[in-house]
Write a protein that holds these residues in place. Structure first.
Motif, PDB file in Angstrom:
ATOM      1  N   UNK A  49      33.894  10.844  38.137  1.00  0.00           N
ATOM      2  CA  UNK A  49      34.192  12.194  36.692  1.00  0.00           C
ATOM      3  C   UNK A  49      33.412  13.460  37.624  1.00  0.00           C
ATOM      4  N   UNK A  50      33.714  14.236  37.661  1.00  0.00           N
ATOM      5  CA  UNK A  50      33.670  15.287  38.232  1.00  0.00           C
ATOM      6  C   UNK A  50      32.549  16.348  37.237  1.00  0.00           C
ATOM      7  N   UNK A  51      30.811  16.051  38.212  1.00  0.00           N
ATOM      8  CA  UNK A  51      30.355  16.955  36.882  1.00  0.00           C
ATOM      9  C   UNK A  51      29.950  18.135  36.869  1.00  0.00           C
ATOM     10  N   UNK A  52      29.264  19.334  36.045  1.00  0.00           N
ATOM     11  CA  UNK A  52      29.077  20.453  36.135  1.00  0.00           C
ATOM     12  C   UNK A  52      27.843  20.357  36.874  1.00  0.00           C
ATOM     13  N   UNK A  53      28.213  21.737  37.606  1.00  0.00           N
ATOM     14  CA  UNK A  53      27.267  22.442  38.167  1.00  0.00           C
ATOM     15  C   UNK A  53      26.447  23.490  37.978  1.00  0.00           C
ATOM     16  N   UNK A  54      25.237  23.910  39.122  1.00  0.00           N
ATOM     17  CA  UNK A  54      25.091  25.426  38.388  1.00  0.00           C
ATOM     18  C   UNK A  54      25.854  26.130  39.595  1.00  0.00           C
ATOM     19  N   UNK A  55      26.070  27.232  39.657  1.00  0.00           N
ATOM     20  CA  UNK A  55      26.957  28.555  40.465  1.00  0.00           C
ATOM     21  C   UNK A  55      26.416  29.503  40.171  1.00  0.00           C
ATOM     22  N   UNK A  56      25.557  29.825  41.259  1.00  0.00           N
ATOM     23  CA  UNK A  56      24.908  31.258  41.567  1.00  0.00           C
ATOM     24  C   UNK A  56      23.936  31.132  39.916  1.00  0.00           C
ATOM     25  N   UNK A  57      23.285  30.736  40.069  1.00  0.00           N
ATOM     26  CA  UNK A  57      22.318  30.719  38.753  1.00  0.00           C
ATOM     27  C   UNK A  57      22.754  31.392  37.085  1.00  0.00           C
ATOM     28  N   UNK A  58      23.759  31.804  37.210  1.00  0.00           N
ATOM     29  CA  UNK A  58      24.600  31.742  36.115  1.00  0.00           C
ATOM     30  C   UNK A  58      25.916  31.102  35.485  1.00  0.00           C
ATOM     31  N   UNK A  59      26.466  30.689  36.323  1.00  0.00           N
ATOM     32  CA  UNK A  59      27.726  30.161  35.828  1.00  0.00           C
ATOM     33  C   UNK A  59      27.620  28.421  36.450  1.00  0.00           C
ATOM     34  N   UNK A  60      28.280  28.090  35.330  1.00  0.00           N
ATOM     35  CA  UNK A  60      28.700  26.264  35.559  1.00  0.00           C
ATOM     36  C   UNK A  60      29.507  25.819  35.934  1.00  0.00           C
ATOM     37  N   UNK A  61      29.824  24.968  36.319  1.00  0.00           N
ATOM     38  CA  UNK A  61      31.699  24.374  36.835  1.00  0.00           C
ATOM     39  C   UNK A  61      31.764  23.443  35.551  1.00  0.00           C
ATOM     40  N   UNK A  62      32.916  23.446  35.286  1.00  0.00           N
ATOM     41  CA  UNK A  62      33.965  23.004  33.928  1.00  0.00           C
ATOM     42  C   UNK A  62      33.704  20.959  34.629  1.00  0.00           C
ATOM     43  N   UNK A  63      33.534  20.224  33.789  1.00  0.00           N
ATOM     44  CA  UNK A  63      33.098  18.653  34.685  1.00  0.00           C
ATOM     45  C   UNK A  63      34.842  18.433  34.322  1.00  0.00           C
ATOM     46  N   UNK A  64      35.727  16.990  34.767  1.00  0.00           N
ATOM     47  CA  UNK A  64      36.606  16.705  34.433  1.00  0.00           C
ATOM     48  C   UNK A  64      36.503  15.029  35.133  1.00  0.00           C
ATOM     49  N   UNK A  65      37.669  15.003  33.653  1.00  0.00           N
ATOM     50  CA  UNK A  65      37.208  13.107  34.367  1.00  0.00           C
ATOM     51  C   UNK A  65      38.666  12.596  34.940  1.00  0.00           C
TER      52      UNK A  65
END
Length: 183
Positions: free
Chosen positions: A65-81
């Motif tokens: 499970x790749x969890x969502x993370x914050x990048x550069x304050x305004x961008x989130x990553x999409x999570x993956x299972x």
């Protein structure tokens, strides 16, 4: 064939995904990592190793499970299972059933992006899905926190997008009036 399910969620709400797995009749052993979690379904067998000592995720009863993370304050990553075992149905029929159950559960949420004409999805949110996300065939499902984030114009990228791609996106966002942090 490996199965990947993508989801939009706030980094704080990603526990919904892990909670789903923890609620199974025979929950997996969960090992938290800096990128998310490794799930070992011990009831289906032991972890298999390659000759170099690394885990053979193609042959082990695992999911990641790749969890969502914050990048550069305004961008989130999409999570993956990811269910990486190949062929899953033949090697671990029970784990294949869990993958199918998870698919039914995640498909109960709103589909906000699909790269095929068959799936119904909510038009307009693909504007906020940037980087390599548009190249994937798998749909993206929005958990409630992810749906709210998209409604509030939050941008998402793939967890695999490198700093160059994020940098390019930040330059583009600046033209839209959105400022990214430097790191």
């Amino acid at each position: 064939m490996a199965m990947t399910y993508r989801f939009a969620a706030s980094p704080e709400a990603c526990s919904e995904i892990l909670d789903w797995f923890r609620a199974l009749a025979a929950p997996p052993a969960v090992t938290l990592t800096d990128w998310g979690a490794a799930l070992h379904f011990k009831d289906f067998g032991e972890i298999k190793y390659r000759s170099d000592g690394s885990i053979d995720d193609d042959a082990s009863p695992l999911a990641t499970v790749l969890l969502s993370k914050v990048r550069r304050d305004v961008i989130w990553t999409i999570g993956e299972v990811r269910f990486l075992t190949t062929p899953l149905r033949r090697l671990y029929p029970g784990l294949h059933r869990i993958s199918t159950q998870f698919a039914k559960w995640i498909e109960g949420f709103d589909c906000v992006f699909a790269n095929d004409a068959k799936r119904g999805f909510i038009d307009g949110f693909d504007y906020y899905l940037e980087g390599s996300l548009r190249n994937y065939l798998e749909p993206i499902w929005a958990l409630p926190s992810g749906f709210e984030a998209l409604q509030n114009e939050r941008y998402f990228v793939s967890v695999q997008d490198n700093e160059f791609k994020v940098d390019t996106l930040c330059r583009s966002l600046r033209l839209r009036g959105v400022e990214c942090s430097a790191t």
